[in-house]
Write an enzyme that holds these catalytic residues in place. Structure first.
Site, PDB file in Angstrom:
ATOM      1  N   ARG A   1       0.827  -1.227   0.000  1.00  0.00           N
ATOM      2  CA  ARG A   1       0.000   0.000   0.000  1.00  0.00           C
ATOM      3  C   ARG A   1       0.857   1.272   0.000  1.00  0.00           C
ATOM      4  NH1 ARG A   1      -2.969  -3.904  -0.367  1.00  0.00           N
ATOM      5  NH2 ARG A   1      -5.067  -4.060   0.529  1.00  0.00           N
TER       6      ARG A   1
ATOM      7  N   CYS B   1     -10.282  -0.027   3.603  1.00  0.00           N
ATOM      8  CA  CYS B   1      -9.714  -0.229   4.936  1.00  0.00           C
ATOM      9  C   CYS B   1      -9.090   1.072   5.442  1.00  0.00           C
ATOM     10  CB  CYS B   1      -8.658  -1.329   4.894  1.00  0.00           C
ATOM     11  SG  CYS B   1      -9.384  -2.968   4.796  1.00  0.00           S
TER      12      CYS B   1
ATOM     13  N   GLU C   1      -4.087   3.746   6.448  1.00  0.00           N
ATOM     14  CA  GLU C   1      -3.959   3.447   5.014  1.00  0.00           C
ATOM     15  C   GLU C   1      -4.654   4.563   4.227  1.00  0.00           C
ATOM     16  OE1 GLU C   1      -5.132  -0.439   3.492  1.00  0.00           O
ATOM     17  OE2 GLU C   1      -5.888   0.542   1.675  1.00  0.00           O
TER      18      GLU C   1
HETATM   19  N1  EPU Z   1     -11.275 -10.164  11.272  1.00  0.00           N
HETATM   20  C1  EPU Z   1     -11.903 -10.113  12.490  1.00  0.00           C
HETATM   21  N2  EPU Z   1     -12.734  -9.060  12.758  1.00  0.00           N
HETATM   22  C2  EPU Z   1     -12.941  -8.057  11.851  1.00  0.00           C
HETATM   23  C3  EPU Z   1     -12.275  -8.114  10.613  1.00  0.00           C
HETATM   24  C4  EPU Z   1     -11.446  -9.188  10.340  1.00  0.00           C
HETATM   25  O1  EPU Z   1     -11.736 -10.983  13.342  1.00  0.00           O
HETATM   26  O2  EPU Z   1     -13.696  -7.132  12.155  1.00  0.00           O
HETATM   27  C5  EPU Z   1     -10.401 -11.326  10.990  1.00  0.00           C
HETATM   28  C6  EPU Z   1     -10.979 -12.189   9.861  1.00  0.00           C
HETATM   29  O3  EPU Z   1     -11.903 -13.107  10.365  1.00  0.00           O
HETATM   30  C7  EPU Z   1      -9.732 -12.840   9.324  1.00  0.00           C
HETATM   31  C8  EPU Z   1      -8.655 -11.787   9.532  1.00  0.00           C
HETATM   32  O4  EPU Z   1      -9.168 -10.871  10.491  1.00  0.00           O
HETATM   33  O5  EPU Z   1      -9.395 -13.963  10.083  1.00  0.00           O
HETATM   34  C9  EPU Z   1      -8.291 -11.038   8.234  1.00  0.00           C
HETATM   35  O6  EPU Z   1      -9.461 -10.390   7.714  1.00  0.00           O
HETATM   36  P1  EPU Z   1      -9.745 -10.278   6.149  1.00  0.00           P
HETATM   37  O7  EPU Z   1      -9.577 -11.610   5.502  1.00  0.00           O
HETATM   38  O8  EPU Z   1     -11.028  -9.557   5.993  1.00  0.00           O
HETATM   39  O9  EPU Z   1      -8.560  -9.448   5.572  1.00  0.00           O
HETATM   40  P2  EPU Z   1      -7.944  -8.084   6.051  1.00  0.00           P
HETATM   41  O10 EPU Z   1      -6.522  -8.343   6.431  1.00  0.00           O
HETATM   42  O11 EPU Z   1      -8.794  -7.401   7.057  1.00  0.00           O
HETATM   43  C10 EPU Z   1      -6.977  -7.337   3.730  1.00  0.00           C
HETATM   44  C11 EPU Z   1      -6.846  -5.989   3.078  1.00  0.00           C
HETATM   45  C12 EPU Z   1      -8.109  -5.663   2.291  1.00  0.00           C
HETATM   46  C13 EPU Z   1      -8.344  -6.745   1.260  1.00  0.00           C
HETATM   47  C14 EPU Z   1      -8.465  -8.113   1.994  1.00  0.00           C
HETATM   48  C15 EPU Z   1      -8.558  -9.267   1.005  1.00  0.00           C
HETATM   49  C16 EPU Z   1      -5.517  -4.344   4.281  1.00  0.00           C
HETATM   50  C17 EPU Z   1      -5.513  -3.288   5.331  1.00  0.00           C
HETATM   51  N3  EPU Z   1      -6.702  -4.971   4.090  1.00  0.00           N
HETATM   52  O12 EPU Z   1      -8.016  -7.227   4.703  1.00  0.00           O
HETATM   53  O13 EPU Z   1      -7.842  -4.443   1.580  1.00  0.00           O
HETATM   54  O14 EPU Z   1      -9.543  -6.491   0.524  1.00  0.00           O
HETATM   55  O15 EPU Z   1      -7.273  -8.340   2.790  1.00  0.00           O
HETATM   56  O16 EPU Z   1      -7.339  -9.416   0.339  1.00  0.00           O
HETATM   57  O17 EPU Z   1      -4.490  -4.595   3.648  1.00  0.00           O
HETATM   58  C18 EPU Z   1      -8.022  -2.079   1.543  1.00  0.00           C
HETATM   59  O18 EPU Z   1      -6.802  -2.057   1.409  1.00  0.00           O
HETATM   60  O19 EPU Z   1      -8.715  -1.031   1.523  1.00  0.00           O
HETATM   61  C19 EPU Z   1      -8.671  -3.366   1.758  1.00  0.00           C
HETATM   62  C20 EPU Z   1      -9.948  -3.448   2.089  1.00  0.00           C
END
Ligand code: EPU
Length: 311
Positions: free
Chosen positions: A176, A228, A302
Protein backbone atom coordinates in the site's frame (compact mmCIF):
# COMPACT_ATOMS: atom_id res chain seq x y z
CA UNK A 1 -8.99 21.91 -19.06
CA UNK A 2 -11.83 23.14 -16.89
CA UNK A 3 -11.50 25.14 -13.67
CA UNK A 4 -14.18 25.01 -11.01
CA UNK A 5 -14.20 27.55 -8.19
CA UNK A 6 -14.54 26.32 -4.58
CA UNK A 7 -15.75 22.78 -5.39
CA UNK A 8 -17.35 20.62 -2.72
CA UNK A 9 -15.11 17.58 -2.31
CA UNK A 10 -17.56 15.28 -0.49
CA UNK A 11 -19.33 14.19 -3.73
CA UNK A 12 -15.95 13.37 -5.26
CA UNK A 13 -15.06 10.80 -2.58
CA UNK A 14 -16.58 7.41 -1.84
CA UNK A 15 -16.79 8.26 1.88
CA UNK A 16 -18.77 11.40 1.07
CA UNK A 17 -17.02 13.67 3.58
CA UNK A 18 -15.10 16.92 3.34
CA UNK A 19 -15.31 20.66 2.74
CA UNK A 20 -14.48 22.89 -0.20
CA UNK A 21 -11.12 23.24 -1.95
CA UNK A 22 -9.85 26.52 -3.42
CA UNK A 23 -10.42 25.19 -6.94
CA UNK A 24 -10.73 21.99 -8.96
CA UNK A 25 -8.79 21.73 -12.21
CA UNK A 26 -10.06 19.01 -14.54
CA UNK A 27 -7.37 17.78 -16.86
CA UNK A 28 -8.80 16.14 -19.97
CA UNK A 29 -5.55 15.45 -21.81
CA UNK A 30 -1.89 15.08 -20.79
CA UNK A 31 -1.15 18.28 -22.75
CA UNK A 32 -3.32 20.18 -20.22
CA UNK A 33 -0.55 19.50 -17.68
CA UNK A 34 1.79 21.70 -19.71
CA UNK A 35 -0.31 24.77 -18.81
CA UNK A 36 -0.38 24.02 -15.08
CA UNK A 37 2.62 26.21 -14.32
CA UNK A 38 0.67 29.30 -15.40
CA UNK A 39 -2.67 28.21 -13.97
CA UNK A 40 -1.22 27.31 -10.56
CA UNK A 41 1.02 30.36 -10.19
CA UNK A 42 0.51 31.68 -6.66
CA UNK A 43 -2.17 29.09 -5.85
CA UNK A 44 -0.24 27.41 -3.04
CA UNK A 45 -0.71 23.76 -2.22
CA UNK A 46 -1.87 21.09 -4.67
CA UNK A 47 -3.56 17.71 -4.24
CA UNK A 48 -4.14 15.12 -6.99
CA UNK A 49 -7.52 13.34 -6.96
CA UNK A 50 -8.12 9.94 -8.50
CA UNK A 51 -11.43 8.17 -7.84
CA UNK A 52 -11.55 9.50 -4.26
CA UNK A 53 -11.93 5.97 -2.91
CA UNK A 54 -9.15 6.06 -0.32
CA UNK A 55 -9.58 9.58 1.00
CA UNK A 56 -10.55 11.26 4.22
CA UNK A 57 -11.05 14.96 3.50
CA UNK A 58 -11.30 17.45 6.36
CA UNK A 59 -14.38 19.62 6.88
CA UNK A 60 -14.53 23.34 6.14
CA UNK A 61 -12.51 25.57 3.83
CA UNK A 62 -9.49 23.71 2.52
CA UNK A 63 -6.30 25.58 1.58
CA UNK A 64 -5.39 23.69 -1.61
CA UNK A 65 -6.20 23.25 -5.27
CA UNK A 66 -7.35 19.83 -6.49
CA UNK A 67 -6.04 18.48 -9.79
CA UNK A 68 -8.33 15.92 -11.36
CA UNK A 69 -6.70 13.95 -14.19
CA UNK A 70 -9.38 12.37 -16.35
CA UNK A 71 -7.21 11.13 -19.21
CA UNK A 72 -8.25 7.75 -20.47
CA UNK A 73 -11.67 7.98 -18.85
CA UNK A 74 -13.69 8.72 -21.99
CA UNK A 75 -13.18 7.89 -25.66
CA UNK A 76 -13.46 10.72 -28.22
CA UNK A 77 -17.00 9.47 -29.05
CA UNK A 78 -18.12 9.81 -25.43
CA UNK A 79 -18.17 6.20 -24.14
CA UNK A 80 -15.66 4.74 -21.70
CA UNK A 81 -12.18 4.62 -23.27
CA UNK A 82 -10.57 1.24 -23.94
CA UNK A 83 -7.05 0.32 -22.89
CA UNK A 84 -4.61 -0.01 -25.78
CA UNK A 85 -2.96 -3.37 -26.56
CA UNK A 86 0.75 -2.73 -27.14
CA UNK A 87 2.21 -6.19 -27.74
CA UNK A 88 3.38 -9.29 -25.97
CA UNK A 89 6.26 -10.47 -23.81
CA UNK A 90 7.42 -13.77 -22.35
CA UNK A 91 7.22 -14.17 -18.60
CA UNK A 92 8.22 -17.00 -16.24
CA UNK A 93 4.54 -17.99 -16.18
CA UNK A 94 3.92 -17.91 -19.96
CA UNK A 95 2.96 -15.31 -22.57
CA UNK A 96 1.90 -11.91 -21.33
CA UNK A 97 0.09 -9.04 -23.03
CA UNK A 98 1.20 -5.46 -22.56
CA UNK A 99 -1.58 -2.90 -22.32
CA UNK A 100 -1.69 0.85 -21.73
CA UNK A 101 -4.44 2.31 -19.53
CA UNK A 102 -5.08 6.01 -18.92
CA UNK A 103 -4.88 7.14 -15.30
CA UNK A 104 -8.47 8.41 -15.35
CA UNK A 105 -9.91 5.04 -16.36
CA UNK A 106 -12.13 3.42 -13.75
CA UNK A 107 -10.62 0.27 -12.20
CA UNK A 108 -13.88 -1.76 -12.64
CA UNK A 109 -13.86 -0.89 -16.36
CA UNK A 110 -10.23 -1.98 -16.73
CA UNK A 111 -10.93 -5.20 -14.86
CA UNK A 112 -14.02 -6.02 -16.97
CA UNK A 113 -12.05 -5.29 -20.16
CA UNK A 114 -9.15 -7.57 -19.15
CA UNK A 115 -11.45 -10.34 -17.89
CA UNK A 116 -13.27 -10.33 -21.25
CA UNK A 117 -9.88 -10.92 -22.94
CA UNK A 118 -8.69 -13.55 -20.40
CA UNK A 119 -5.86 -11.28 -19.25
CA UNK A 120 -4.98 -12.06 -15.65
CA UNK A 121 -3.40 -10.03 -12.85
CA UNK A 122 -6.01 -7.50 -11.84
CA UNK A 123 -8.75 -9.81 -10.60
CA UNK A 124 -7.88 -9.14 -6.93
CA UNK A 125 -8.91 -5.50 -7.48
CA UNK A 126 -12.54 -6.48 -7.97
CA UNK A 127 -14.81 -4.18 -5.97
CA UNK A 128 -12.21 -1.38 -5.85
CA UNK A 129 -14.17 1.62 -7.16
CA UNK A 130 -11.22 3.97 -7.83
CA UNK A 131 -9.38 5.08 -10.94
CA UNK A 132 -6.20 3.59 -12.42
CA UNK A 133 -4.07 6.55 -11.25
CA UNK A 134 -5.26 5.98 -7.68
CA UNK A 135 -4.56 2.24 -7.90
CA UNK A 136 -1.00 3.12 -8.95
CA UNK A 137 -0.57 5.79 -6.25
CA UNK A 138 -1.72 3.37 -3.51
CA UNK A 139 -0.22 0.22 -5.01
CA UNK A 140 -3.77 -1.03 -4.48
CA UNK A 141 -4.29 -4.73 -4.02
CA UNK A 142 -6.22 -7.58 -2.47
CA UNK A 143 -6.35 -11.38 -2.64
CA UNK A 144 -2.66 -11.75 -3.35
CA UNK A 145 -2.55 -9.22 -6.19
CA UNK A 146 -1.15 -5.71 -6.18
CA UNK A 147 -0.73 -3.10 -8.87
CA UNK A 148 3.00 -2.29 -8.88
CA UNK A 149 4.34 -5.76 -9.85
CA UNK A 150 2.25 -5.60 -13.03
CA UNK A 151 3.64 -2.20 -14.06
CA UNK A 152 6.24 -2.03 -16.83
CA UNK A 153 6.27 1.75 -17.29
CA UNK A 154 4.47 4.86 -16.11
CA UNK A 155 3.99 8.18 -17.88
CA UNK A 156 3.94 10.98 -15.32
CA UNK A 157 3.88 14.75 -15.10
CA UNK A 158 5.85 16.53 -12.39
CA UNK A 159 6.13 20.30 -11.98
CA UNK A 160 9.93 19.89 -11.98
CA UNK A 161 10.42 17.69 -15.09
CA UNK A 162 7.16 17.95 -17.02
CA UNK A 163 5.85 14.91 -18.91
CA UNK A 164 8.19 11.90 -18.89
CA UNK A 165 8.22 8.11 -18.83
CA UNK A 166 9.45 6.01 -15.92
CA UNK A 167 10.55 2.39 -15.87
CA UNK A 168 10.48 0.34 -12.62
CA UNK A 169 13.81 1.82 -11.42
CA UNK A 170 11.97 5.16 -11.31
CA UNK A 171 9.57 4.21 -8.51
CA UNK A 172 9.50 2.59 -5.09
CA UNK A 173 6.60 0.30 -4.19
CA UNK A 174 5.72 -1.64 -1.06
CA UNK A 175 2.54 -2.81 0.67
CA UNK A 176 0.00 0.00 0.00
CA UNK A 177 2.84 2.39 -0.79
CA UNK A 178 4.05 3.97 -4.04
CA UNK A 179 6.39 6.91 -4.59
CA UNK A 180 8.69 8.24 -7.30
CA UNK A 181 12.45 7.98 -6.78
CA UNK A 182 12.98 11.50 -8.18
CA UNK A 183 12.31 14.52 -6.00
CA UNK A 184 9.05 16.21 -6.87
CA UNK A 185 6.50 18.36 -5.07
CA UNK A 186 3.71 16.18 -6.52
CA UNK A 187 3.11 14.02 -9.56
CA UNK A 188 0.24 13.11 -11.84
CA UNK A 189 0.09 9.66 -13.36
CA UNK A 190 -0.85 9.99 -17.02
CA UNK A 191 -0.96 6.37 -18.18
CA UNK A 192 0.50 3.06 -17.15
CA UNK A 193 1.74 0.06 -19.12
CA UNK A 194 0.68 -3.19 -17.44
CA UNK A 195 1.82 -6.72 -18.21
CA UNK A 196 -1.08 -9.18 -17.89
CA UNK A 197 -0.79 -12.96 -18.08
CA UNK A 198 -2.74 -14.80 -20.79
CA UNK A 199 -5.05 -17.13 -18.88
CA UNK A 200 -7.44 -19.93 -19.75
CA UNK A 201 -10.75 -18.82 -21.30
CA UNK A 202 -13.22 -17.67 -18.64
CA UNK A 203 -10.77 -18.11 -15.77
CA UNK A 204 -10.18 -14.41 -15.03
CA UNK A 205 -13.90 -13.67 -14.93
CA UNK A 206 -14.42 -16.69 -12.62
CA UNK A 207 -11.59 -15.61 -10.29
CA UNK A 208 -12.91 -12.03 -10.14
CA UNK A 209 -16.39 -13.30 -9.35
CA UNK A 210 -15.07 -15.58 -6.61
CA UNK A 211 -13.05 -12.70 -5.11
CA UNK A 212 -16.09 -10.44 -5.18
CA UNK A 213 -18.27 -13.02 -3.42
CA UNK A 214 -15.58 -13.47 -0.75
CA UNK A 215 -15.27 -9.72 -0.35
CA UNK A 216 -19.04 -9.23 -0.16
CA UNK A 217 -19.30 -11.81 2.61
CA UNK A 218 -16.82 -10.02 4.91
CA UNK A 219 -16.66 -6.36 3.82
CA UNK A 220 -19.42 -3.70 3.70
CA UNK A 221 -19.13 -3.32 -0.08
CA UNK A 222 -22.50 -1.60 -0.48
CA UNK A 223 -21.89 1.08 2.17
CA UNK A 224 -20.14 4.46 1.81
CA UNK A 225 -16.56 3.75 2.96
CA UNK A 226 -12.98 4.54 1.93
CA UNK A 227 -11.88 0.90 2.05
CA UNK A 228 -9.71 -0.23 4.94
CA UNK A 229 -8.87 2.66 7.27
CA UNK A 230 -5.65 1.22 8.71
CA UNK A 231 -2.79 -0.74 7.19
CA UNK A 232 -2.32 -4.27 8.42
CA UNK A 233 0.68 -4.44 10.77
CA UNK A 234 3.13 -7.07 9.50
CA UNK A 235 1.62 -10.54 9.94
CA UNK A 236 -1.52 -9.21 11.65
CA UNK A 237 -4.97 -7.99 10.65
CA UNK A 238 -5.93 -4.44 11.64
CA UNK A 239 -9.60 -5.48 11.42
CA UNK A 240 -9.07 -8.28 13.94
CA UNK A 241 -7.13 -5.99 16.29
CA UNK A 242 -9.88 -3.35 16.13
CA UNK A 243 -12.52 -6.00 16.68
CA UNK A 244 -10.68 -7.40 19.73
CA UNK A 245 -10.33 -3.84 21.10
CA UNK A 246 -14.12 -3.45 20.97
CA UNK A 247 -14.36 -0.97 18.07
CA UNK A 248 -16.80 -2.95 15.90
CA UNK A 249 -20.04 -0.94 15.56
CA UNK A 250 -18.68 2.06 17.56
CA UNK A 251 -20.52 5.18 16.31
CA UNK A 252 -20.12 8.94 16.47
CA UNK A 253 -22.74 11.02 14.63
CA UNK A 254 -23.15 9.62 11.13
CA UNK A 255 -19.88 7.66 11.25
CA UNK A 256 -19.38 4.14 12.58
CA UNK A 257 -16.96 1.21 12.39
CA UNK A 258 -18.68 -1.53 10.42
CA UNK A 259 -20.13 -4.39 12.49
CA UNK A 260 -19.20 -6.59 9.51
CA UNK A 261 -15.49 -5.69 9.39
CA UNK A 262 -13.99 -3.36 11.99
CA UNK A 263 -11.39 -1.84 9.64
CA UNK A 264 -14.09 -0.07 7.58
CA UNK A 265 -15.41 3.28 8.69
CA UNK A 266 -18.93 3.75 7.29
CA UNK A 267 -20.72 7.02 6.54
CA UNK A 268 -24.39 6.47 7.33
CA UNK A 269 -26.07 8.76 4.79
CA UNK A 270 -29.58 7.86 5.96
CA UNK A 271 -29.39 8.64 9.68
CA UNK A 272 -30.39 12.30 9.29
CA UNK A 273 -27.14 13.59 10.80
CA UNK A 274 -24.57 15.42 8.68
CA UNK A 275 -21.44 13.38 7.90
CA UNK A 276 -18.53 15.12 9.62
CA UNK A 277 -14.87 14.40 9.10
CA UNK A 278 -14.26 15.56 12.69
CA UNK A 279 -16.38 12.61 13.88
CA UNK A 280 -14.42 10.23 11.64
CA UNK A 281 -11.13 11.59 13.00
CA UNK A 282 -12.31 11.29 16.61
CA UNK A 283 -13.27 7.65 15.97
CA UNK A 284 -9.91 6.98 14.31
CA UNK A 285 -7.99 8.43 17.28
CA UNK A 286 -10.18 6.46 19.69
CA UNK A 287 -9.56 3.26 17.70
CA UNK A 288 -5.79 3.78 17.66
CA UNK A 289 -5.81 4.33 21.43
CA UNK A 290 -8.05 1.30 22.07
CA UNK A 291 -5.86 -1.01 19.96
CA UNK A 292 -2.67 0.30 21.58
CA UNK A 293 -4.09 -0.22 25.07
CA UNK A 294 -5.41 -3.68 24.18
CA UNK A 295 -2.46 -5.08 22.22
CA UNK A 296 0.42 -2.57 22.35
CA UNK A 297 0.26 -2.11 18.56
CA UNK A 298 0.15 1.30 16.87
CA UNK A 299 -2.06 1.21 13.80
CA UNK A 300 -1.07 3.49 10.94
CA UNK A 301 -3.52 4.94 8.46
CA UNK A 302 -3.96 3.45 5.01
CA UNK A 303 -6.56 6.05 4.08
CA UNK A 304 -4.99 9.34 2.93
CA UNK A 305 -5.96 12.36 4.99
CA UNK A 306 -6.37 15.73 3.22
CA UNK A 307 -5.95 18.14 6.06
CA UNK A 308 -7.40 21.62 6.43
CA UNK A 309 -4.10 22.62 8.02
CA UNK A 310 -0.91 23.06 5.99
CA UNK A 311 1.31 22.74 9.08
N1 EPU B 1 -11.28 -10.16 11.27
C1 EPU B 1 -11.90 -10.11 12.49
N2 EPU B 1 -12.73 -9.06 12.76
C2 EPU B 1 -12.94 -8.06 11.85
C3 EPU B 1 -12.27 -8.11 10.61
C4 EPU B 1 -11.45 -9.19 10.34
O1 EPU B 1 -11.74 -10.98 13.34
O2 EPU B 1 -13.70 -7.13 12.16
C5 EPU B 1 -10.40 -11.33 10.99
C6 EPU B 1 -10.98 -12.19 9.86
O3 EPU B 1 -11.90 -13.11 10.36
C7 EPU B 1 -9.73 -12.84 9.32
C8 EPU B 1 -8.65 -11.79 9.53
O4 EPU B 1 -9.17 -10.87 10.49
O5 EPU B 1 -9.40 -13.96 10.08
C9 EPU B 1 -8.29 -11.04 8.23
O6 EPU B 1 -9.46 -10.39 7.71
P1 EPU B 1 -9.74 -10.28 6.15
O7 EPU B 1 -9.58 -11.61 5.50
O8 EPU B 1 -11.03 -9.56 5.99
O9 EPU B 1 -8.56 -9.45 5.57
P2 EPU B 1 -7.94 -8.08 6.05
O10 EPU B 1 -6.52 -8.34 6.43
O11 EPU B 1 -8.79 -7.40 7.06
C10 EPU B 1 -6.98 -7.34 3.73
C11 EPU B 1 -6.85 -5.99 3.08
C12 EPU B 1 -8.11 -5.66 2.29
C13 EPU B 1 -8.34 -6.74 1.26
C14 EPU B 1 -8.46 -8.11 1.99
C15 EPU B 1 -8.56 -9.27 1.00
C16 EPU B 1 -5.52 -4.34 4.28
C17 EPU B 1 -5.51 -3.29 5.33
N3 EPU B 1 -6.70 -4.97 4.09
O12 EPU B 1 -8.02 -7.23 4.70
O13 EPU B 1 -7.84 -4.44 1.58
O14 EPU B 1 -9.54 -6.49 0.52
O15 EPU B 1 -7.27 -8.34 2.79
O16 EPU B 1 -7.34 -9.42 0.34
O17 EPU B 1 -4.49 -4.60 3.65
C18 EPU B 1 -8.02 -2.08 1.54
O18 EPU B 1 -6.80 -2.06 1.41
O19 EPU B 1 -8.72 -1.03 1.52
C19 EPU B 1 -8.67 -3.37 1.76
C20 EPU B 1 -9.95 -3.45 2.09
Amino acid sequence: MKIIDRPALAPLTTLGLGGRALAEIRLDSPEDCLHLDDVLAGCGDVRVLGGGSNLLVHDGDLPFVVLRPLFGAKSPCGGAAEPEILGEEDGPDGRRTLIRAGAGMRVPHLLAWSAARDLAGLEGLVGVPGRVGGAVAMNAGAYGCSTAPLMRSLDVFTPERGLHTLTPEGWKAAYRHFSLVEDCAWYISVSVVLSLRRAAPGSVRAAARENFLRKKSVQPVHERTAGCVFKNPEGLSAGKLLDEAGMKGRRLGAMYFSPMHANFLVHDMKCGLPGRCDDALALIREAQKAVFEHSGIRLSMEVKEWSSCLC
